[in-house]
Write a protein that holds these residues in place. Structure first.
Motif, PDB file in Angstrom:
ATOM      1  N   VAL A 168      34.699  47.140  47.373  1.00  0.00           N
ATOM      2  CA  VAL A 168      35.295  46.925  46.048  1.00  0.00           C
ATOM      3  C   VAL A 168      36.792  46.654  46.206  1.00  0.00           C
ATOM      4  O   VAL A 168      37.499  47.466  46.817  1.00  0.00           O
ATOM      5  CB  VAL A 168      35.074  48.147  45.139  1.00  0.00           C
ATOM      6  N   PRO A 169      37.302  45.539  45.678  1.00  0.00           N
ATOM      7  CA  PRO A 169      38.734  45.245  45.818  1.00  0.00           C
ATOM      8  C   PRO A 169      39.598  46.172  44.961  1.00  0.00           C
ATOM      9  O   PRO A 169      39.331  46.368  43.788  1.00  0.00           O
ATOM     10  CB  PRO A 169      38.849  43.795  45.357  1.00  0.00           C
ATOM     11  N   ARG A 170      40.614  46.725  45.597  1.00  0.00           N
ATOM     12  CA  ARG A 170      41.541  47.605  44.896  1.00  0.00           C
ATOM     13  C   ARG A 170      42.835  46.883  44.514  1.00  0.00           C
ATOM     14  O   ARG A 170      43.679  47.452  43.819  1.00  0.00           O
ATOM     15  CB  ARG A 170      41.822  48.840  45.750  1.00  0.00           C
ATOM     16  N   THR A 171      42.964  45.640  44.963  1.00  0.00           N
ATOM     17  CA  THR A 171      44.097  44.787  44.578  1.00  0.00           C
ATOM     18  C   THR A 171      43.556  43.493  43.993  1.00  0.00           C
ATOM     19  O   THR A 171      42.637  42.880  44.551  1.00  0.00           O
ATOM     20  CB  THR A 171      45.000  44.489  45.786  1.00  0.00           C
ATOM     21  N   PHE A 172      44.124  43.100  42.861  1.00  0.00           N
ATOM     22  CA  PHE A 172      43.781  41.846  42.177  1.00  0.00           C
ATOM     23  C   PHE A 172      44.787  40.789  42.600  1.00  0.00           C
ATOM     24  O   PHE A 172      45.978  40.901  42.280  1.00  0.00           O
ATOM     25  CB  PHE A 172      43.819  42.072  40.671  1.00  0.00           C
ATOM     26  N   GLY A 173      44.333  39.780  43.340  1.00  0.00           N
ATOM     27  CA  GLY A 173      45.255  38.766  43.813  1.00  0.00           C
ATOM     28  C   GLY A 173      46.261  39.344  44.795  1.00  0.00           C
ATOM     29  O   GLY A 173      45.895  39.981  45.786  1.00  0.00           O
ATOM     30  N   THR A 174      47.552  39.171  44.499  1.00  0.00           N
ATOM     31  CA  THR A 174      48.604  39.596  45.433  1.00  0.00           C
ATOM     32  C   THR A 174      49.647  40.501  44.802  1.00  0.00           C
ATOM     33  O   THR A 174      50.599  40.894  45.478  1.00  0.00           O
ATOM     34  CB  THR A 174      49.339  38.359  45.994  1.00  0.00           C
ATOM     35  N   LYS A 175      49.477  40.878  43.506  1.00  0.00           N
ATOM     36  CA  LYS A 175      50.587  41.561  42.825  1.00  0.00           C
ATOM     37  C   LYS A 175      50.214  42.834  42.090  1.00  0.00           C
ATOM     38  O   LYS A 175      51.086  43.650  41.784  1.00  0.00           O
ATOM     39  CB  LYS A 175      51.244  40.608  41.806  1.00  0.00           C
ATOM     40  N   HIS A 176      48.922  43.030  41.764  1.00  0.00           N
ATOM     41  CA  HIS A 176      48.547  44.115  40.868  1.00  0.00           C
ATOM     42  C   HIS A 176      47.333  44.879  41.378  1.00  0.00           C
ATOM     43  O   HIS A 176      46.515  44.344  42.131  1.00  0.00           O
ATOM     44  CB  HIS A 176      48.231  43.568  39.473  1.00  0.00           C
ATOM     45  N   MET A 177      47.199  46.118  40.910  1.00  0.00           N
ATOM     46  CA  MET A 177      46.023  46.911  41.220  1.00  0.00           C
ATOM     47  C   MET A 177      44.898  46.636  40.232  1.00  0.00           C
ATOM     48  O   MET A 177      45.144  46.326  39.059  1.00  0.00           O
ATOM     49  CB  MET A 177      46.347  48.410  41.172  1.00  0.00           C
ATOM     50  N   THR A 178      43.688  46.788  40.712  1.00  0.00           N
ATOM     51  CA  THR A 178      42.527  46.797  39.839  1.00  0.00           C
ATOM     52  C   THR A 178      42.342  48.196  39.259  1.00  0.00           C
ATOM     53  O   THR A 178      42.970  49.165  39.707  1.00  0.00           O
ATOM     54  CB  THR A 178      41.255  46.420  40.614  1.00  0.00           C
ATOM     55  N   ARG A 179      41.464  48.304  38.275  1.00  0.00           N
ATOM     56  CA  ARG A 179      41.111  49.620  37.739  1.00  0.00           C
ATOM     57  C   ARG A 179      40.611  50.527  38.854  1.00  0.00           C
ATOM     58  O   ARG A 179      41.033  51.696  38.953  1.00  0.00           O
ATOM     59  CB  ARG A 179      40.026  49.462  36.672  1.00  0.00           C
ATOM     60  N   GLU A 180      39.741  50.006  39.692  1.00  0.00           N
ATOM     61  CA  GLU A 180      39.175  50.804  40.762  1.00  0.00           C
ATOM     62  C   GLU A 180      40.248  51.221  41.769  1.00  0.00           C
ATOM     63  O   GLU A 180      40.216  52.334  42.310  1.00  0.00           O
ATOM     64  CB  GLU A 180      38.057  50.020  41.447  1.00  0.00           C
ATOM     65  N   GLY A 181      41.210  50.331  42.013  1.00  0.00           N
ATOM     66  CA  GLY A 181      42.308  50.675  42.901  1.00  0.00           C
ATOM     67  C   GLY A 181      43.176  51.778  42.337  1.00  0.00           C
ATOM     68  O   GLY A 181      43.605  52.690  43.050  1.00  0.00           O
ATOM     69  N   ALA A 182      43.465  51.713  41.030  1.00  0.00           N
ATOM     70  CA  ALA A 182      44.300  52.729  40.386  1.00  0.00           C
ATOM     71  C   ALA A 182      43.616  54.093  40.413  1.00  0.00           C
ATOM     72  O   ALA A 182      44.262  55.122  40.667  1.00  0.00           O
ATOM     73  CB  ALA A 182      44.607  52.316  38.954  1.00  0.00           C
ATOM     74  N   ILE A 183      42.301  54.113  40.159  1.00  0.00           N
ATOM     75  CA  ILE A 183      41.566  55.376  40.213  1.00  0.00           C
ATOM     76  C   ILE A 183      41.574  55.929  41.639  1.00  0.00           C
ATOM     77  O   ILE A 183      41.782  57.135  41.858  1.00  0.00           O
ATOM     78  CB  ILE A 183      40.128  55.175  39.707  1.00  0.00           C
ATOM     79  N   SER A 184      41.383  55.053  42.608  1.00  0.00           N
ATOM     80  CA  SER A 184      41.412  55.464  44.008  1.00  0.00           C
ATOM     81  C   SER A 184      42.788  55.987  44.404  1.00  0.00           C
ATOM     82  O   SER A 184      42.901  56.980  45.144  1.00  0.00           O
ATOM     83  CB  SER A 184      41.024  54.287  44.906  1.00  0.00           C
ATOM     84  N   LEU A 185      43.848  55.367  43.893  1.00  0.00           N
ATOM     85  CA  LEU A 185      45.197  55.846  44.175  1.00  0.00           C
ATOM     86  C   LEU A 185      45.381  57.264  43.652  1.00  0.00           C
ATOM     87  O   LEU A 185      45.951  58.121  44.336  1.00  0.00           O
ATOM     88  CB  LEU A 185      46.239  54.916  43.551  1.00  0.00           C
ATOM     89  N   GLY A 186      44.894  57.519  42.450  1.00  0.00           N
ATOM     90  CA  GLY A 186      44.982  58.860  41.887  1.00  0.00           C
ATOM     91  C   GLY A 186      44.289  59.884  42.765  1.00  0.00           C
ATOM     92  O   GLY A 186      44.790  61.000  42.960  1.00  0.00           O
TER      93      GLY A 186
END
Length: 274
Positions: free
Chosen positions: A220-238
């Motif tokens: 599952v990608p945690r980064t969208f493109g090259t500049k922003h986090m995805t929802r899944e990435g933000a939850i994983s960061l938490g």
């Protein structure tokens, strides 16, 4: 520490002007807004308050939320939706301390602090204070630290805000991909609440020319493109930062309507007492 989410949207906000997508229409029907990003942090011990970023929706936010005008502010980066609201303080405040980083951006040949000085040179009642990334400073009774994050092509920073008396801690990812440096993660770690940027769900990465990056163990990608986090990435960061609570901010109107207002996506006006 009282944290008020003044603005939880991305650069166009939700509803987006002139947009009749299902998500924007759903927001209108519910009376929900996600204005451009800004956070108000009140120190109830000292009676002071700190503003994180100057949303272009500054006037609307302070008219609709029960928060006092700030005594000081921090600016994470120079993009329009995080800085251009500074002009709204004209004739509202006698004095305002504005803290920003002193690191020179090679793309601009100027630091964030320098850009604020040059762009808002007519605001003679603001005082810009240069701060070094990863070095804490004191303002409004809080210990505040800027941390480098990844938001190309410009330099951008997250913020950790701690109350040295109570131990309350707020961490803000800033606009960033999931690839936040380890030294920054160490500063952001163990917050009572994390405000993590979550522009879109990971399912939309297939539509980005650069696709998705920073995949988890399930692909599952945690980064969208090259500049922003995805929802899944933000939850994983938490989860990685051991946050007690994670709220997702800087949210775009591209979420499907059945997902756009579900937990843990934040909306304007949420208040947290830490």
């Amino acid at each position: 520490m009282r944290v008020t989410l003044l603005g939880t949207g991305d650069t166009t906000g939700t509803p987006t002007v002139g947009c009749d997508c299902d998500t924007c229409n759903e927001a209108r029907e519910r009376g929900i807004e996600r204005t451009r990003f800004s956070v108000h942090v009140e120190n109830e011990r000292t009676g002071e308050s700190l503003l994180v970023d100057f949303s272009p929706d500054f006037r609307h936010q302070f008219l609709t939320q029960e928060t006092p005008l700030p005594d000081a502010a921090v600016v994470t980066h120079i993009h329009f939706d995080h800085l251009d609201g500074l002009g709204n303080v004209y004739r509202l405040l006698d004095h305002l301390d504005v803290h920003a980083t002193n690191e020179v951006d090679p793309m601009k040949d100027e630091s964030v602090a320098g850009t604020i000085r040059s762009k808002f040179d007519y605001l003679d009642r603001i005082e810009v204070h240069d701060q070094t990334p990863l070095e804490p400073f004191r303002t409004c009774g809080f210990d505040v630290t800027f941390v480098p994050v990844v938001h190309p092509p410009l330099l951008c920073y997250g913020v950790a805000i701690e109350d040295p008396e109570t131990g309350a801690k707020l961490s803000i990812s800033g606009d960033s991909t999931f690839a936040i440096p380890e030294e920054s993660r160490e500063v952001l770690a163990d917050p009572d609440i994390l405000l993590a940027e979550a522009l879109v769900p990971s399912s939309l990465c297939e539509y980005h020319p650069a696709g998705g990056h920073d995949h988890d163990e399930n692909g599952v990608p945690r980064t969208f493109g090259t500049k922003h986090m995805t929802r899944e990435g933000a939850i994983s960061l938490g989860e990685d930062l051991n946050a007690d609570v994670t709220r997702l901010v800087h949210v775009a109107h591209y979420y499907p309507p059945e997902e756009a207002f579900e937990e843990p996506l934040a909306v304007d006006g949420e208040v947290y007492d830490l």
